[in-house]
Design an enzyme around this catalytic site. Structure first.
Site, mmCIF file in Angstrom:
data_model
loop_
_atom_site.group_PDB
_atom_site.id
_atom_site.type_symbol
_atom_site.label_atom_id
_atom_site.label_comp_id
_atom_site.label_asym_id
_atom_site.label_seq_id
_atom_site.Cartn_x
_atom_site.Cartn_y
_atom_site.Cartn_z
ATOM 1 N N HIS A 84 0.820 -1.224 0.000
ATOM 2 C CA HIS A 84 0.000 0.000 0.000
ATOM 3 C C HIS A 84 0.848 1.265 0.000
ATOM 4 C CE1 HIS A 84 -3.569 2.243 0.103
ATOM 5 N NE2 HIS A 84 -4.253 1.574 1.014
ATOM 6 N N ASP A 92 -2.489 1.756 -4.399
ATOM 7 C CA ASP A 92 -3.758 1.968 -3.705
ATOM 8 C C ASP A 92 -4.741 0.861 -4.060
ATOM 9 O OD1 ASP A 92 -2.824 4.304 -2.525
ATOM 10 O OD2 ASP A 92 -3.532 5.564 -4.181
#
Length: 553
Positions: free
Chosen positions: A523, A527
């Site tokens: 992450h 995304d």
């Protein structure tokens, strides 16, 4: 002159070691490179050789003491410094006085291995065995001190966290000294041995008396009990039994293999790691037909019973973790600590792919020489998606705050082997066709299981696929292989009732072949929406099933 025995650097991030057992006691005589003490680190257990010939005058670190790298373990003094302790040493030389001529020769031989070491002898160094490999462990010496060797003749087997391989001799000559004993860990560039070129070794007959100080050769019956302790288990097999390394014995124990029934393929009939793995595989196959006979119509149950016989002997025991298990434990923990991982899963209708494969697999196998599995379809869809979404085929550097977007697709594939989990890499996989991927995957998986991978085939990946469905799993949460930013799992393809919409928009319930694709991603770089778009691209490519041209249909 006294020599200090220090705790060596036994790995890139190893800062200390624990003394597990002294192999010599104060007052004992030791030869150059003779195993002196066993030490244990968080990565490897190994023996520390003596840096000089002489007498062990003082033990500084006792058993179970933890010593920092560079810390002093003991002191080796020469015979004069040892005083009374040195007296027994000369008595061993007169003991061999029936051969009055050879007796004076052993002393010159020791300097010969040291004298040429300064100028005439050629050092054999630990080579670079991969992109990120910093050290290697000596598994087995294929030659003994005094043996003649040719240029490029295999000299020693070494193991790294990525590959096992043989190191060839850089020159023709005679092996005059061994600097790293079996099970010793040596950094890249460290000295393994020294080869005296033939011209420099005028005392060619010297190898016969030379072994006397080193209790390895078989000619003298009284010297043989000395090498027996390292190979205590095969000791009862008489003088002609080949030496078995601790690594091989441990592997045999883990797989419940009786070494007496294993035929060695190494030099002089020595049993190699590959021999034990082959015996374990043969044992597994021999036990597989029993469940198959009871449920011939169901091939799936064959896999689960196989591991049970090999592992049943572990119940109620405590075992030292294998080298690959230790590496896996460290790498997976480091991966979770260094990255922000989460997993997103999409369901994919594989009905068209299942039909295509059924139509093409017979002709494909005949034409390409490998079976057509589902993995090449997944790999091809992943490659196409990586080209569309370069932020998935990328890595994030925490120190420089930079993102590297790769211009090639180097696919790693998780492979379950007898030794543990490996992730070999197919470099430039984006340049391969579906058939090329099928051949490359079959080849690299087979060589991973047989231990024949090249060092660079275990590094350099930009994205990894793990076939979690091979054991029937529907989905999982894969752990990343840093610096890669994502890893895709491919779940088992199963038949399920699903809503089917026809061209006119009419809905019905039909039986479809479906699977789940879990994507673990970092992450810090990717995304959730990025991961979703990437998985959607793969999903559409597979559900479209437009692979006819690749399959010659």
């Amino acid at each position: 002159m006294a020599f200090s025995v220090q705790m060596p650097a036994l790995g890139e991030s190893v800062t200390e070691g624990t003394v597990t057992r002294w192999l010599k006691q104060e007052g004992d005589t030791v030869e150059l490179d003779e195993p002196l003490v066993e030490v244990s680190t968080d990565k490897v257990d190994t023996e520390i050789p003596s840096p000089a010939a002489g007498v062990l005058t003082k033990i500084i670190a006792q058993e179970d003491d933890t010593v920092e790298v560079g810390g002093e373990l003991a002191v080796i003094g020469d015979a004069k410094d040892a005083g009374e302790a040195a007296a027994p040493a000369p008595e061993k030389v007169p003991a061999a006085q029936p051969e009055s001529k050879p007796a004076p020769e052993p002393p010159p031989v020791q300097p010969t291995s040291g004298a040429p070491a300064g100028g005439d002898a050629k050092p054999v160094l630990m080579p670079e065995l991969g992109e990120s490999v910093t050290e290697g462990t000596v598994i087995r010496w294929l030659k003994k001190i005094g043996d003649s060797v040719q240029v490029d003749e295999p000299l020693v087997e070494v193991s790294t966290d990525k590959v096992d391989t043989e190191i060839p001799s850089p020159v023709a000559g005679v092996l005059v000294s061994i600097s790293a004993d079996e099970d010793a860990t040596v950094p890249v560039g460290g000295e393994l041995a020294r080869i005296g070129v033939a011209a420099d070794i005028g005392a060619a007959p010297a190898p016969k008396p030379a072994p006397k100080p080193v209790p390895e050769p078989a000619p003298t019956p009284k010297a043989e009990p000395a090498p027996s302790p390292p190979a205590a288990q095969p000791a009862g097999a008489a003088e002609g039994a080949p030496y078995v390394t601790p690594l091989v014995r441990k592997l045999a124990s883990e797989n419940n293999i009786d070494l007496a029934g294993v035929t060695g393929t190494g030099v002089g009939g020595r049993i190699r790691k590959q021999d034990v793995l082959a015996a374990a595989e043969q044992k597994k196959r021999a036990k597989a037909p029993a469940p198959a006979a009871q449920a011939a119509a169901a091939p799936a149950p064959k896999a689960p019973p196989a591991p049970a016989p090999a592992l049943a002997h572990l119940r109620g025991t405590t075992q030292k973790a294998s080298r690959i298990r230790q590496i896996t434990a460290n790498k997976t923990r480091e991966s979770l600590q260094a990255t922000a991982q989460l997993t997103q899963t999409h369901e994919v209708d594989m009905t068209k792919i299942v039909g295509l494969r059924a139509r093409a697999k017979a002709a494909f196998a005949e034409r390409e020489g490998v079976n057509l599995t589902f993995l090449p379809f997944f790999a091809k869809a992943v490659i196409d998606a990586l080209k569309i979404h370069p932020n998935i085929n990328a890595s994030y550097n925490e120190d420089t705050k930079e993102i590297t977007y790769y211009d090639a697709e180097h696919l790693g594939f998780a492979v379950d082997t007898e030794q543990g989990l490996l992730s070999p890499v197919i470099h430039d996989a984006g340049d391969l066709s579906l058939a090329g991927l099928a051949r490359a995957i079959a080849d690299i998986a087979a060589r991973a299981r047989s231990g024949n991978l090249k060092p660079d085939e275990l590094s350099g990946g930009t994205f990894t696929i793990t076939n979690i469905g091979s054991q029937g799993a529907l989905f999982d949460t894969p752990i990343l292989v840093p610096p890669q930013a994502a890893m895709l799992g491919t779940g088992a393809i199963v038949k399920r009732p699903r809503v089917v919409v026809d061209a006119s928009g009419n809905e019905s319930i039909g039986v479809r072949s479906v699977c789940y694709l879990p994507l673990t991603y970092d992450h810090r770089l990717i995304d959730g929406a990025d991961a979703g778009r990437f998985l959607t691209t793969i999903k559409h490519r597979l559900e479209e099933g437009a692979f006819e041209a690749d399959l010659g249909l």
